[in-house]
Enzyme design. Structure first.
Site, PDB file in Angstrom:
ATOM      1  N   ASN A  49      13.618  14.456  38.965  1.00 44.70           N
ATOM      2  CA  ASN A  49      12.511  13.386  38.665  1.00 44.70           C
ATOM      3  C   ASN A  49      12.797  12.010  39.123  1.00 44.70           C
ATOM      4  OD1 ASN A  49      10.994  15.367  37.066  1.00 44.70           O
ATOM      5  ND2 ASN A  49      12.468  15.268  35.567  1.00 44.70           N
TER       6      ASN A  49
ATOM      7  N   ARG B 192       5.536   6.609  37.734  1.00 47.18           N
ATOM      8  CA  ARG B 192       5.217   7.009  36.250  1.00 47.18           C
ATOM      9  C   ARG B 192       6.195   6.306  35.614  1.00 47.18           C
ATOM     10  NH1 ARG B 192       2.665  10.334  39.108  1.00 47.18           N
ATOM     11  NH2 ARG B 192       2.464  12.596  38.875  1.00 47.18           N
TER      12      ARG B 192
ATOM     13  N   TYR C  90      10.990   2.675  33.818  1.00 44.80           N
ATOM     14  CA  TYR C  90      12.055   2.708  34.690  1.00 44.80           C
ATOM     15  C   TYR C  90      11.604   1.674  35.662  1.00 44.80           C
ATOM     16  CZ  TYR C  90      13.678   7.198  33.010  1.00 44.80           C
ATOM     17  OH  TYR C  90      14.423   7.931  32.197  1.00 44.80           O
TER      18      TYR C  90
ATOM     19  N   ASN D  68      23.372   9.816  40.395  1.00 46.68           N
ATOM     20  CA  ASN D  68      22.529   9.508  39.360  1.00 46.68           C
ATOM     21  C   ASN D  68      21.852  10.852  39.017  1.00 46.68           C
ATOM     22  OD1 ASN D  68      20.508   9.151  37.226  1.00 46.68           O
ATOM     23  ND2 ASN D  68      19.683   7.370  38.277  1.00 46.68           N
TER      24      ASN D  68
ATOM     25  N   HIS E 252      23.146   4.971  36.100  1.00 43.42           N
ATOM     26  CA  HIS E 252      21.890   5.240  35.263  1.00 43.42           C
ATOM     27  C   HIS E 252      21.254   3.743  35.546  1.00 43.42           C
ATOM     28  CE1 HIS E 252      22.971   8.806  33.828  1.00 43.42           C
ATOM     29  NE2 HIS E 252      24.288   8.245  33.443  1.00 43.42           N
TER      30      HIS E 252
ATOM     31  N   ARG F 130      18.928   4.031  24.180  1.00 43.61           N
ATOM     32  CA  ARG F 130      17.873   5.150  24.265  1.00 43.61           C
ATOM     33  C   ARG F 130      18.231   6.163  23.052  1.00 43.61           C
ATOM     34  NH1 ARG F 130      16.198   6.642  30.005  1.00 43.61           N
ATOM     35  NH2 ARG F 130      14.349   7.452  28.776  1.00 43.61           N
TER      36      ARG F 130
HETATM   37  O1  CA2 Z   1      18.372   5.995  33.459  1.00 43.23           O
HETATM   38  C1  CA2 Z   1      18.645   6.853  34.435  1.00 43.23           C
HETATM   39  O2  CA2 Z   1      18.856   6.475  35.498  1.00 43.23           O
HETATM   40  C2  CA2 Z   1      18.589   8.349  34.064  1.00 43.23           C
HETATM   41  O3  CA2 Z   1      19.684   9.065  34.739  1.00 43.23           O
HETATM   42  C3  CA2 Z   1      17.191   8.631  34.278  1.00 43.23           C
HETATM   43  C4  CA2 Z   1      16.909   9.985  33.800  1.00 43.23           C
HETATM   44  C5  CA2 Z   1      17.179  10.171  32.476  1.00 43.23           C
HETATM   45  O4  CA2 Z   1      17.028  11.660  31.986  1.00 43.23           O
HETATM   46  C6  CA2 Z   1      18.667   9.929  31.943  1.00 43.23           C
HETATM   47  O5  CA2 Z   1      18.894   9.825  30.680  1.00 43.23           O
HETATM   48  C7  CA2 Z   1      18.802   8.495  32.462  1.00 43.23           C
HETATM   49  C8  CA2 Z   1      15.669  10.408  34.184  1.00 43.23           C
HETATM   50  C9  CA2 Z   1      14.849  10.273  35.390  1.00 43.23           C
HETATM   51  C10 CA2 Z   1      13.543  10.422  35.449  1.00 43.23           C
HETATM   52  O6  CA2 Z   1      12.865   9.410  36.179  1.00 43.23           O
HETATM   53  C11 CA2 Z   1      11.519   9.481  36.157  1.00 43.23           C
HETATM   54  C12 CA2 Z   1      10.953   8.395  36.930  1.00 43.23           C
HETATM   55  C13 CA2 Z   1       9.687   8.401  36.825  1.00 43.23           C
HETATM   56  C14 CA2 Z   1       8.918   8.811  35.966  1.00 43.23           C
HETATM   57  C15 CA2 Z   1       9.466   9.780  34.990  1.00 43.23           C
HETATM   58  C16 CA2 Z   1      10.762  10.210  35.130  1.00 43.23           C
END
Ligand code: CA2
Length: 148
Positions: A13, A20, A25, A75, A101, A108
């Site tokens: 993702n 998004r 993010y 990541n 991250h 969170r």
């Molecule tokens: O904070 C981070 O970098 C994470 O690795 C991001 C992951 C999350 O599951 C980890 O707990 C922390 C999620 C990445 C999803 O990225 C998105 C970007 C835009 C819209 C939706 C999701």
């Protein structure tokens, strides 16, 4: 003589960054992060491989492919919290790996507080957005002259 190389590996993702959920993010895209990483790597005289996949097995292959590198900046996205396969790949590759991250995972949901990867990582950097990656590259560059 060839330069040392750092592999920046991105999991599921993260290709959606900047499009998004900007509240969590931000608006920085993965291409923006790659540009920041390339500038930081150049500053330290490092070559850079920058990759993203949505598939766990592909991440395992990418970690294997980084054998012999100075380091990995990983990541792993949500696989951080679920994947024994990635943990085993990091251990097997024997490459200094910095878990990064964008968000502060400890601020969170509880399920993000546990990482299968942290115990086998060289270190963990979270909560600084794109700077988490830049700091990880600087740490790996410093590791060339600092003791483990
Ligand atoms: O904070 C981070 O970098 C994470 O690795 C991001 C992951 C999350 O599951 C980890 O707990 C922390 C999620 C990445 C999803 O990225 C998105 C970007 C835009 C819209 C939706 C999701």
């Amino acid at each position: 003589m060839s330069q040392a190389v750092v592999h920046i590996l991105n999991g599921p993702n993260l290709n959606l960054l900047g499009t998004r959920e900007p509240g969590i993010y931000g608006t920085t895209t993965l291409a923006d992060i790659e540009a920041l990483c390339r500038a930081e790597a150049e500053r330290h005289g490092l070559d850079l491989v920058f990759r993203q996949t949505n598939h766990e097995g592909d991440l395992v292959e990418m970690i294997h492919a980084a054998r012999g590198a100075l380091g990995i900046v990983l990541n792993a996205g949500a696989y951080t919290h679920t994947s024994v396969a990635l943990r085993d790949a990091i251990s097997a590759a024997g490459v200094s790996t910095v878990e990064v991250h964008l968000s502060n995972v400890f601020a969170r949901e509880d399920f993000r507080h546990h990482s299968y990867l942290s115990p086998v990582a060289r270190g963990v950097i979270c909560g600084f957005g794109a700077m988490s990656y830049v700091l990880a590259i600087a740490a790996l560059a410093a590791s060339r002259t600092l003791p483990a």
